[in-house]
Design a protein around this motif. Structure first.
Motif, PDB file in Angstrom:
ATOM      1  N   CYS A  27     -96.502  55.713  16.469  1.00 58.95           N
ATOM      2  CA  CYS A  27     -95.834  56.200  15.256  1.00 58.95           C
ATOM      3  C   CYS A  27     -96.532  57.453  14.738  1.00 58.95           C
ATOM      4  N   LEU A  28     -97.861  57.456  14.738  1.00 65.90           N
ATOM      5  CA  LEU A  28     -98.605  58.632  14.281  1.00 65.90           C
ATOM      6  C   LEU A  28     -98.314  59.837  15.173  1.00 65.90           C
ATOM      7  N   GLU A  29     -98.163  59.610  16.468  1.00 67.14           N
ATOM      8  CA  GLU A  29     -97.824  60.693  17.395  1.00 67.14           C
ATOM      9  C   GLU A  29     -96.416  61.218  17.104  1.00 67.14           C
ATOM     10  N   ARG A  30     -95.491  60.324  16.782  1.00 69.42           N
ATOM     11  CA  ARG A  30     -94.118  60.720  16.432  1.00 69.42           C
ATOM     12  C   ARG A  30     -94.123  61.572  15.160  1.00 69.42           C
ATOM     13  N   ILE A  31     -94.945  61.176  14.186  1.00 68.34           N
ATOM     14  CA  ILE A  31     -95.070  61.944  12.949  1.00 68.34           C
ATOM     15  C   ILE A  31     -95.556  63.363  13.266  1.00 68.34           C
ATOM     16  N   LYS A  32     -96.579  63.451  14.105  1.00 72.27           N
ATOM     17  CA  LYS A  32     -97.147  64.749  14.479  1.00 72.27           C
ATOM     18  C   LYS A  32     -96.121  65.612  15.221  1.00 72.27           C
ATOM     19  N   GLN A  33     -95.360  65.007  16.123  1.00 71.01           N
ATOM     20  CA  GLN A  33     -94.363  65.746  16.892  1.00 71.01           C
ATOM     21  C   GLN A  33     -93.256  66.315  16.009  1.00 71.01           C
ATOM     22  N   PRO A  38     -99.569  62.391   8.117  1.00 73.72           N
ATOM     23  CA  PRO A  38     -99.536  61.238   7.215  1.00 73.72           C
ATOM     24  C   PRO A  38    -100.491  61.433   6.045  1.00 73.72           C
ATOM     25  N   VAL A  39    -100.056  61.000   4.871  1.00 72.80           N
ATOM     26  CA  VAL A  39    -100.903  61.103   3.677  1.00 72.80           C
ATOM     27  C   VAL A  39    -101.123  59.747   3.016  1.00 72.80           C
ATOM     28  N   ARG A  40    -100.318  58.749   3.408  1.00 74.99           N
ATOM     29  CA  ARG A  40    -100.441  57.430   2.768  1.00 74.99           C
ATOM     30  C   ARG A  40     -99.852  56.371   3.690  1.00 74.99           C
ATOM     31  N   ARG A  41    -100.489  55.213   3.722  1.00 78.29           N
ATOM     32  CA  ARG A  41    -100.002  54.080   4.514  1.00 78.29           C
ATOM     33  C   ARG A  41     -99.716  52.923   3.569  1.00 78.29           C
ATOM     34  N   VAL A  42     -98.537  52.323   3.705  1.00 73.64           N
ATOM     35  CA  VAL A  42     -98.137  51.200   2.866  1.00 73.64           C
ATOM     36  C   VAL A  42     -97.732  50.051   3.781  1.00 73.64           C
ATOM     37  N   GLU A  43     -98.178  48.851   3.456  1.00 82.95           N
ATOM     38  CA  GLU A  43     -97.772  47.660   4.198  1.00 82.95           C
ATOM     39  C   GLU A  43     -96.978  46.766   3.254  1.00 82.95           C
ATOM     40  N   ILE A  62     -95.369  51.457   6.667  1.00 83.97           N
ATOM     41  CA  ILE A  62     -94.660  52.691   6.355  1.00 83.97           C
ATOM     42  C   ILE A  62     -95.678  53.782   6.050  1.00 83.97           C
ATOM     43  N   PHE A  63     -95.495  54.937   6.667  1.00 86.81           N
ATOM     44  CA  PHE A  63     -96.340  56.093   6.393  1.00 86.81           C
ATOM     45  C   PHE A  63     -95.561  57.104   5.578  1.00 86.81           C
ATOM     46  N   ASP A  64     -96.144  57.556   4.471  1.00 90.36           N
ATOM     47  CA  ASP A  64     -95.623  58.712   3.744  1.00 90.36           C
ATOM     48  C   ASP A  64     -96.263  59.925   4.392  1.00 90.36           C
ATOM     49  N   ALA A  65     -95.462  60.929   4.706  1.00 91.19           N
ATOM     50  CA  ALA A  65     -95.986  62.112   5.384  1.00 91.19           C
ATOM     51  C   ALA A  65     -95.468  63.365   4.700  1.00 91.19           C
ATOM     52  N   LYS A  66     -96.236  64.431   4.844  1.00 87.13           N
ATOM     53  CA  LYS A  66     -95.819  65.725   4.321  1.00 87.13           C
ATOM     54  C   LYS A  66     -95.879  66.735   5.456  1.00 87.13           C
ATOM     55  N   ILE A  67     -95.219  67.860   5.279  1.00 91.03           N
ATOM     56  CA  ILE A  67     -95.196  68.887   6.311  1.00 91.03           C
ATOM     57  C   ILE A  67     -96.617  69.340   6.605  1.00 91.03           C
ATOM     58  N   ALA A  68     -96.945  69.412   7.877  1.00 93.38           N
ATOM     59  CA  ALA A  68     -98.292  69.815   8.295  1.00 93.38           C
ATOM     60  C   ALA A  68     -98.456  71.315   8.094  1.00 93.38           C
ATOM     61  N   LYS A  69     -99.639  71.684   7.638  1.00 90.03           N
ATOM     62  CA  LYS A  69     -99.959  73.110   7.507  1.00 90.03           C
ATOM     63  C   LYS A  69    -100.444  73.596   8.858  1.00 90.03           C
TER      64      LYS A  69
END
Length: 72
Positions: A27-33, A38-43, A62-69
Motif C-alpha cells: 500500500c505504501l508503494e502504491r501511495i508513492k507511485q 503518507p502523513v497519518r495512519r488510522v486503524e 487507512i493512510f492519509d496522504a498528501k502530494i509529495a514534494k
C-alpha cells in the motif's frame, strides 16, 4: 495560488485503504507511485454481530496522504 497548483488535477490530500490481501508495504508503494506521501495512519476496528453481541472481526488500515514534494 500559483499556476502550478491551479493546473494540477490531483487533489492535495487523498485517503488510501490497505486492501484485503495487500501488505502495508504494498500500500505504501502504491501511495508513492501515485505521487503522494503518507502523513497519518488510522486503524478502524471491524465488528460482526452474532446472537445480538458484537465481536471484533478485523481492522481497516487507512493512510492519509498528501502530494509529495519533488526534489530537483
Amino acid at each position: 495560488m500559483s499556476k502550478k497548483q491551479k493546473n494540477s488535477k490531483k487533489p492535495n490530500k487523498k485517503k488510501f485503504t490497505v486492501e484485503e490481501n495487500e501488505s502495508i508495504d504494498a500500500c505504501l508503494e502504491r501511495i508513492k507511485q501515485e505521487g503522494y506521501q503518507p502523513v497519518r495512519r488510522v486503524e478502524e476496528p471491524i465488528f460482526i454481530e452474532e446472537n445480538g453481541e458484537k465481536f471484533p472481526y478485523g481492522r481497516n488500515i487507512i493512510f492519509d496522504a498528501k502530494i509529495a514534494k519533488h526534489e530537483h
